[in-house]
Each structure stands twice: as C-alpha cells, then as structure tokens.
Design a protein around this motif. Structure first.
Motif, short mmCIF file in Angstrom:
data_model
loop_
_atom_site.label_atom_id
_atom_site.label_comp_id
_atom_site.label_asym_id
_atom_site.label_seq_id
_atom_site.Cartn_x
_atom_site.Cartn_y
_atom_site.Cartn_z
N ASN A 99 0.81 -1.22 0.00
CA ASN A 99 0.00 0.00 0.00
C ASN A 99 0.85 1.27 0.00
O ASN A 99 0.32 2.37 -0.02
N LEU A 100 2.17 1.09 0.01
CA LEU A 100 3.04 2.27 -0.07
C LEU A 100 4.25 1.92 -0.91
O LEU A 100 4.88 0.88 -0.71
N THR A 101 4.59 2.80 -1.85
CA THR A 101 5.79 2.60 -2.66
C THR A 101 6.74 3.76 -2.41
O THR A 101 6.35 4.93 -2.51
N GLN A 106 -1.00 2.60 -5.31
CA GLN A 106 -0.05 2.77 -4.22
C GLN A 106 -0.07 4.20 -3.68
O GLN A 106 -0.14 5.15 -4.45
N ASN A 107 0.00 4.34 -2.34
CA ASN A 107 0.41 5.61 -1.79
C ASN A 107 1.89 5.72 -2.10
O ASN A 107 2.59 4.72 -2.23
N LEU A 118 -5.30 8.66 -2.90
CA LEU A 118 -3.98 8.18 -2.47
C LEU A 118 -3.11 9.36 -2.08
O LEU A 118 -3.32 10.48 -2.56
N LEU A 119 -2.16 9.11 -1.20
CA LEU A 119 -1.29 10.18 -0.72
C LEU A 119 0.05 10.14 -1.47
O LEU A 119 0.64 9.08 -1.63
#
Lengths: 505, 469
Positions: free
Chosen positions: A120-122, A143-144, A169-170
């Motif tokens: 969920n984060l790259t 992906q965030n 997404l952030l």
C-alpha cells in the motif's frame, strides 16, 4: 604527470547512494585527486565536464551506461583505481545475488505488487527524471507514494498529486526525505516510539527534530507524513498537505497534530486553516517565520520554533513534559579584541532557515548565508565565511555528485577546520542528525574532527546539538558523552544552541 | 479516503537499498525492486501510454488468448511451390526482416548460392553469385509468406515443407525439414554434399514422410511440445525429446508406406540421428499460433522476433506487417574446438519465433540439460525464465515448466514492458561462422538488441498521440 582515465560499463545500474559511496572510497585511495561514478545522463555529463572529469569516450554514452572516471597522480594509479572500483561494484552485485538467496529478483513495480499484493506504499528514490514515470505506475497500482527523489518538475508533481487525489492516495514528496507510518521509519527517519502525536510536514529536518524531541520527552509519534517542500506553494495548492491532515483527522491513534513548514502561500494557508478549524484535535502549527496572528486565526496553537512545536504538543499529553537542557556558565566575552563571529554549519536545511529567523530576532546584524531569506545577505562565495555566517551544507551546490552532509561528513569536517584556523571565528555551531539513512559511524567520522579542532583552538567554543534518539542505531547518549568528553558544548535543540551562541559573540 | 494509516504497512521500495533494509529491521513487509532506467524516456510517450493503458492491456489479453487457443497441427508435407503463398521460381525466402543481397551476411549469401545450385538456376558458385546479385532473383522474408526458417532460413521453389494448420483459427504455416548438423544449407554451406543431401530429402525423405502422414493423420504438435517441455526440452536449442516423440508417432506409419525398406530405414535413421529434427516443427507451431494473434488493434504484443544475420527485426500485433529493425548482435556462445567469438556471425534465423511464443530462452528453466549455455547452474536457467515473466503478457495455458510447479511458460512479449523495465528478451541460439560455406561454430544465448524495441515503442506510443488509432 597527472592523468584522467575513464571506463564505460554498458547496462550496469546501481542506486545513487551506492555509487557515491564507492566514489568516496575511490577518492580515499592513495594518489587519487578526484573521481566519480555516475550514470551517463546528460545532466551527469555536464557535472563531469564542470568537475574536469570528462573523458572523450564518454561522448556517446547513454542514460543506461555506467561511467567510472578517476583523476590520479599518474596513469598507473588511475587505472588501478578504476580496476578496484570495478571490483567493488562486482562485489556489490554478487552480494545482491547472494542476498536474494536464489529467489526471484524483482525488476519492476508490477512484479513487486504481484509478490506483495497487499502493498500500500511505494517508496521511490530513483533519479529525478525517472521518478514521474515510476510515480504514475505506482498510482496505477493503487499505491500511496513516498517520493524521495528530487529534481522533478513542478508540473509533474502537480499532475501526480492531482491523479493521486482522484484515487484517494497520498503522495509524499518529491524531495520527501523522511516519514514515519505506523511506527515504521521510512528513508531518513529516527527510531521513535509509537504514540499519539501525528505530524504533517513540508520540511524533512523539521519533522525529524520534532519527532525526536517528542520521543525524548517521553511521548511518541502515530505517523509523520511528509509532503515535500513545494506542496504548500501556490502551484500545488497543498494537495498532499491537506490530504495528510485529513488522514490524521480520521486516525484514531492520533490525538495531537503538529504541522511543520515554512509559511505556506497565503491561499494554501487559508485552505489548511479552514481544514484545521474543522478538526477537533489540538493542532500545533510550526510555520517558521509566520506571525502568531495568522496561525491563531484558524484556532491553531502557535509555535515560533521547532523546539516550541514539540514542547507544546507534548505538553498537551503530559503537563510535566520538559525539553532536556544543560546550563553552561556565562562565558566572558574577551574585551578590547576585535568582534568575533558566529559560524553555524548545518547539515539540516530547516535548521539553517530557523537560525536565520531566530538570529534576527536575537538582534544579530550582518548575517550572511548561502540560503535565501529576507534581509539576510548572500555570501559571495559559499565556501568562505563573512562576518556571522550560517551555512546549509545540504544545498545543491554542495551535494552535486556527492552524498548529503548527513551521510558524508567530509565537506563539513573540512569546513570546521577552516573556521577553526580563522582568527575571526568566535563560536562554531553544529547540528548532528542521526537515525536511519544518516551516517552510521559519527564516532569515527565526525568526533575526531571535533577533537582535532579543540586541540588546535581550545578557546573557540563548539556548540553541538543532536537530532536523534537513544534507540537510533548511532545511539544519541553515547554521542553526547563523546562530544562532551572532547570539550564540545552539548545542548538539545537548535534554539538552545543559538541562545547559547549569541551569549558568546 | 485512503486507509494507509489503518492498514498494515506493506512497502515496495524502488531505489535505494538501505531504505529496504531499515524496513526489514522493523519487521515491515517489504519488497525491493532491482530497478533500471527505461530504454526510452520521453514524457509525451509515457503519458500517451498511461492514458491508454487499460485499452492496451485488454488488447494484449485478447492477443494472448488467441495464442493460447491456437492448436498447431502437422497436416501434411508438400513442395514450397505448391503451398507457400506467393512462391515463384525466382523467389527466395530468407530468415529475418527484409534485406537486399549486398547487405546480407556470409552464411545468408552462402545459403542462397546453395539454393540456386539446388534449383538448377546456376551451375557453379560463380554463376550463382552473379545471378544472386543480378536483380533477377527476388528476396523476401519467410515471415511475409506464413513461413519460418532456422538460421539462414532459405526456402526455394522446389523445397519440401511441412504444412501446419491452426485447428482453431484455420491459418497455416510452413517450414522446411531440418537437414541435421555439420555442413548444412541453413548455416550457409553449399558444397556438393549439402546439395546432395537436399536432393535426398526431396526424393526420399519427403515422399516417405508425406505418405506416412497421410496414414497417421494430422499430428497434434501442441501436445508433443507440452510433453517435450516436461522431458527437458525448451524447443529451441534442445529438441531431443520433441524429436523422440515425433519419431515414436511416425515410425509405425513410415514402415507401413509402400516404399523400399532401405529407404524407410534411411528415413528413420535420419530423424533418429538428428536431435534438431523437431526444431523445424516447434518453429512453425509457434509461428502458426502467433499469426493468429496478428492485427489485434492496440496490442503491443510481439508476433515476430527474427534475424537475418545483419539485422534483428520485430513485429507487433497492433501494427501488423510493419518491421522494427536494428543491428543484430553476436551471441555469447560456447564454441566448437578451433573456433572463437571472432569467427561468429551476428545472430541469425527465424528460430526466435519460439521465444516469441514462450519457448526457447523463455522456457529454459524446463531444460536443465543445457544450462551450460547460461552459466552452468540450474538456478541461472530458472532466473532467466523468471525474468521473462516480467516482460510477458501472461502465461501459456498448456506449455508448462515442471520445476516451477508446472507454471505456464512466460508467453507473449509486451514491447512496453521490455522498454519500461529495460529487460530484453532472452534468446537461445546456434552460431554460424561469418564466412559462407563453413557452417555452425557454436551455440549459446543472447539478449535481443534494444534498438528494434525502442523504435517499436516510440511508433506504437506515438500512434496514440496522433490519433491514428
């Protein structure tokens, strides 16, 4: 006869930090004047040219070629250094294979997502011009993103952030050096305990300082979300800042929010203010240089300095919270001798900026810096101090082709010794940022310079503060001990350091 | 609202390895991407691809599905003149993308001289040379005539060819019969013994196999290929299992033909003695499957990779008939005693059609017997196959790799993935001597050259900008 030799390795690729470390090892070899290992992009070619490290065979190289070049006392040394560097790289490559333990080596985001479907984060730290494409792909894979990469155009930044917004997404960054998500330190972050304070920051060093001070006061961090310095400019409109703020609003672990940045653009500040006014949790705003009025207007708690920001946040959670401090006896200013000057050499950009603001507040005139700030004079040569000088060694002019001064102390160590040997230096002020990503061995690579400096000029006070915690791998407590032992004056925040310094000049 | 703060953190790290190590130390689930810069970097094209990604992926799935559904069957043998579309007495087909006589490499020229001698169009080498350069002879890629040929890939008017039909889509493909090793036409040899063998193939091998096939009925090549993969072939540099299975299928029918017993024995021994006999069936089987996937609008999947010994060319499903070409490289190879890389001709042959269809280098993990070509350990072979999944549209539904828990072979090369990930297709290959008439000097592997993929990517991506689609 000195000689410049270079080789091209086609199709080889290493990350920039690995290359800079190998390049540094090359420079440390006997008889080597200068060296570089870079990918063959047009930007790198121009860096090589301006560094006098261009060889003709590099003319036709491409982005995907790896270039090694050495300037040495003679051809023999140059060639043997190239050979040694080549072997180091080969060794690193073998290590990589060994580490993979015969497992599949993942070569793309797509494959990584297939391997880790819950990703969920790259984190993206490839060279800036490739970061946009990587960012697009990451968003495509829902992906965030934490964009450590810099040198991304503002248009690219905006289009990534707008797309991310659509997908909820952030995007942290570009040029986001630090973040903490659910207790995990990302990129350059410190080991801090999990807790109730959430941070949104457009300033990397500022976030590290606040999160470590909060830890050192016994509190902890829920999440620290970076946005990159440009997010709060008008062109981006605070897309990430607002998104991060709303994430902390919804997050149950977060009880107190700290915002840290240079003052946002007026329109962005309004948006942040309106969002903040709708959040029931207390919000401490450290907008360095902003007025109390424009913060309090939005029902946020005003903090003029990083130290105050951390303190006010911790105090909400614990009435007895207190920032560590140290009392040093007043030092008599020598009379009848010419005025001596402050030399503050920072590795953290936000500290430099904060200092320029604070020193003006403290009544210091004739302030020079390599950083731009209102009513501060620009140094005519960043390498030579003039009167009171505050330097940001993390500026591009010092980091082209070499690691950040938090990783590689070479330039600052050299500068410390230069200042020590000048007769107009009254006091030296240093930050020391530790934690993940930073130099892992300051006791071997930083402390000896302080020892040497105190030996050559015991009368010049050296003030140092450490940004970090006792659970960081470099261990703050041990470093404080070593620094004190060699005669440095150790304080706990930038503000304390500046207050002490102005008493000495 | 994003749930990042509420979910467990799972990180992909693209770039600096230290960040990955820190995450591992903190017990965060993370994967490290071994990243390389893309082959083409152009923001306009990136945006064009990004905006059309879903359309392209859908098209690629459709193209892959056609390859998967294809059922290559060997249905007969006949002479080129009777079956290959557009075949004429003065036309010579060759491997790879289009090329003129003066740019042809040594082995290609040698094979053409041999074909002119074989056809009786020239009486001597000199005469053949003159005729070949005269303009009287036309040259055309096999691929443009539903045909494939290994190495020089030369096909002339009277050569017998296998006829394959795709049972699902009814398209056909053709390929000559494999001559065996040693001095052979496909490596550019044209001495009397080469021509004599070709004549034997025309007069004895062809009629007997033709009769045998009419007795056996169509042979299901997909079935044989799937079995051969389980038996250690990758169907490009190793065809021992495929050849054995084919031999087993044909032998009783060869004996049933109404031919001289000594000829039957000679045919059986010829097939049995040539481990590569099946290559000339695995190639057209790949070709007939990929041809079914031609012309799928918006598809960036390759339908052809082929080399003529000078150039390396590829074709895309979505840009049918167009060649994207760049110089062919010299393979890294194991050389026969007395030869070295200095003797080697640049990569040559249509046999990379096997890789295009997910066999050969893409399936090398199925073939531990030939890992000496890729570094010596079985793990090396597995790594190569794993890497090829990265640039493939998907996996084959029938062709499987036992060691990878019977995972389908990586199938359908996507030019976008090749360029974006900077991973070039991995090809098994034989190596020809650069001078005509000498023959094979080694075997090995190589990565496809980057240029054809860059050009194809640029044209494909720009087609979305110009609104041609």
């Amino acid at each position: 006869m000195s000689s410049i030799e270079g080789i091209i390795k086609k199709g080889d690729y290493f990350d920039s930090i690995t290359l800079m470390i190998v390049s540094k090892k090359m420079r440390e070899m006997r008889g080597v004047v200068d060296s570089a290992i870079v990918m063959g992009s047009a930007e790198n070619i121009s860096i090589l040219q301006s560094a006098g490290l261009m060889v003709s065979s590099f003319q036709n190289c491409t982005d995907s070629d790896l270039l090694l070049v050495v300037h040495a006392e003679n051809e023999g040394i140059a060639n043997s250094t190239l050979l040694a560097a080549d072997e180091m790289l080969l060794h690193l490559k073998k290590n990589k294979k060994a580490v993979s333990g015969g497992k599949e080596i993942i070569k793309s985001l797509e494959a990584a997502k297939a391997r880790l479907p819950k990703a969920n984060l790259t984190i993206i730290s490839v060279a800036g011009k490739f970061a946009y494409a990587a960012g697009l792909e990451a968003l495509y894979l829902n992906q965030n993103i934490m964009l450590f990469s810099d040198n991304m155009s503002i248009d690219e930044e905006r289009s990534l952030k707008e797309l991310a917004k659509k997908k909820n997404l952030l995007v942290m960054g570009p040029d986001c050096g630090t973040a903490i998500v659910s207790g995990a330190p990302l990129a350059f972050a410190n080991s801090v305990r999990e807790g109730k304070v959430g941070i949104v920051g457009a300033s990397g060093t500022g976030m590290q300082e606040i999160s470590t001070l909060i830890h050192n006061m016994g509190q902890g961090i829920s999440h620290a979300l970076g946005t990159g310095g440009r997010d709060i400019k008008e062109e981006i409109g605070g897309i990430s800042f607002l998104h991060a703020l709303s994430m902390l609003k919804e997050d149950e672990k977060t009880k107190v929010i700290v915002l840290v940045a240079k003052p946002p653009h007026q329109k962005v500040l309004e948006k942040i203010g309106e969002a903040a006014a709708n959040i029931k949790k207390p919000i401490v705003a450290v907008f360095l240089g902003a007025t109390r009025e424009c913060v309090e207007k939005y029902k946020m708690i005003y903090a003029p300095t990083l130290e105050q920001g951390a303190f006010l946040a911790a105090k909400i959670l614990d009435q007895k919270a207190k920032i560590e401090s140290e009392t040093y006896p007043a030092i008599e200013k020598p009379k009848g001798v010419p005025l001596k000057y402050l030399r503050a050499l920072y590795s953290g950009g936000t500290f430099c900026y904060e200092s320029l603001l604070m020193l003006k507040e403290l009544g210091i005139e004739n302030l020079y810096s390599n950083a731009h700030a209102t009513s501060v004079k620009l140094l005519s040569n960043s390498n030579v101090s003039q009167e009171h000088t505050v330097i940001d060694l993390g500026e591009d002019e010092f980091t082209k082709g070499r690691p950040h001064p938090m990783i590689d102390y070479t330039l600052r160590n050299r500068r410390i010794m230069e200042e020590i040997r000048r007769d107009d230096t009254g006091v030296i002020l240093l930050d020391l940022v530790i934690g993940y990503g930073a130099n892992m061995n300051p006791r071997e690579e930083f402390i000896p310079t302080i020892i040497q400096a105190k030996k050559e000029a015991p009368h010049i006070p050296i003030i140092c503060f450490i940004t970090g915690t006792d659970s960081d791998p470099q261990n703050r407590q041990l470093l404080i001990g070593s620094l004190k032992k060699c005669g440095a004056l150790v304080v706990y925040t930038n503000a304390q350091a500046l207050q002490l310094a102005v008493r000495m000049i | 609202m994003s749930n990042l703060l509420q979910e467990n953190l799972n990180v992909i790290n693209l770039g600096i390895d230290d960040f990955y190590q820190t995450l591992l130390k903190h017990g965060v689930a993370a994967v490290q991407v071994d990243w390389k810069p893309p082959l083409v970097f152009d923001k306009k094209l990136l945006d064009a691809i990004f905006l059309n990604r879903e359309k392209i992926e859908k098209a690629n799935q459709e193209a892959l599905e056609k390859v998967q559904k294809s059922r290559p069957m060997l249905i007969g043998i006949d002479q080129a003149k009777n079956v290959i579309p557009g075949m004429t007495p003065k036309l010579i087909l060759h491997a790879g993308p289009p090329i003129t006589w003066n740019r042809m490499c040594g082995p290609m020229k040698g094979a053409i001289i041999g074909a002119l001698l074989y056809e009786g169009l020239a009486k001597s080498e000199d005469e053949a040379q003159t005729l070949a350069a005269s303009g009287e002879i036309q040259y055309s890629p096999c691929h443009e005539h539903q045909t494939v040929g290994p190495m020089a890939g030369v096909v002339s008017y009277s050569m017998p060819v296998f006829i394959l039909e795709n049972k699902e889509y009814k398209n056909r493909a053709y390929c000559t019969m494999n001559e065996g090793l040693g001095k052979v036409l496909r490596y550019g040899a044209y001495s009397d013994e080469v021509i004599l063998k070709l004549k034997w193939m025309e007069n004895i091998l062809y009629p007997i196999l033709k009769d045998a096939l009419s007795l056996s009925g169509a042979i299901d090549l997909k079935n044989i290929i799937a079995q051969a993969l389980h038996m250690g072939d990758e169907l490009h540099n190793r065809n021992r299992a495929g050849t054995s299975l084919f031999y087993r299928a044909m032998a009783p029918h060869i004996l049933k033909t109404n031919r001289l017993k000594e000829d039957q024995i000679a045919v059986l021994n010829f097939i049995n003695g040539n481990d590569h006999f099946f290559l000339n069936l695995s190639m057209p089987a790949s070709k007939v499957s990929l041809d079914a996937a031609r012309g799928v609008k918006n598809s960036s999947m390759l339908t052809v990779m082929a080399r003529n010994g000078t150039d390396f060319g590829i074709q895309l499903s979505g840009m049918d008939q167009e060649w994207f070409v760049g110089p062919a490289d010299v393979p890294d190879a194991l050389f026969f005693p007395g030869f070295s890389k200095a003797d080697a001709n640049p990569d040559i042959g249509d046999s990379a059609i096997t890789e295009t269809a997910g066999l050969g280098g893409f399936a090398i993990a199925a073939s531990p017997a030939i890992v000496q070509f890729v570094g010596g350990s079985a793990q090396d072979a597995i790594n190569y196959t794993m890497e090829m999944y990265e640039i493939s549209v998907g996996e084959n539904s029938v062709y499987q790799i036992p060691y990878l828990n019977f995972r389908g072979t990586p199938t359908g090369i996507d030019v976008l993935k090749v360029v974006e990930k900077n991973i070039l297709p991995f090809i098994d290959t034989g190596v020809a001597h650069k001078k005509p008439g000498i023959g094979q000097v080694g075997a090995g592997v190589l990565s496809a050259p980057a240029l054809p993929f860059k050009i194809a990517y640029e044209k494909f991506a720009s087609s979305f900008i110009k609104g041609e689609k």
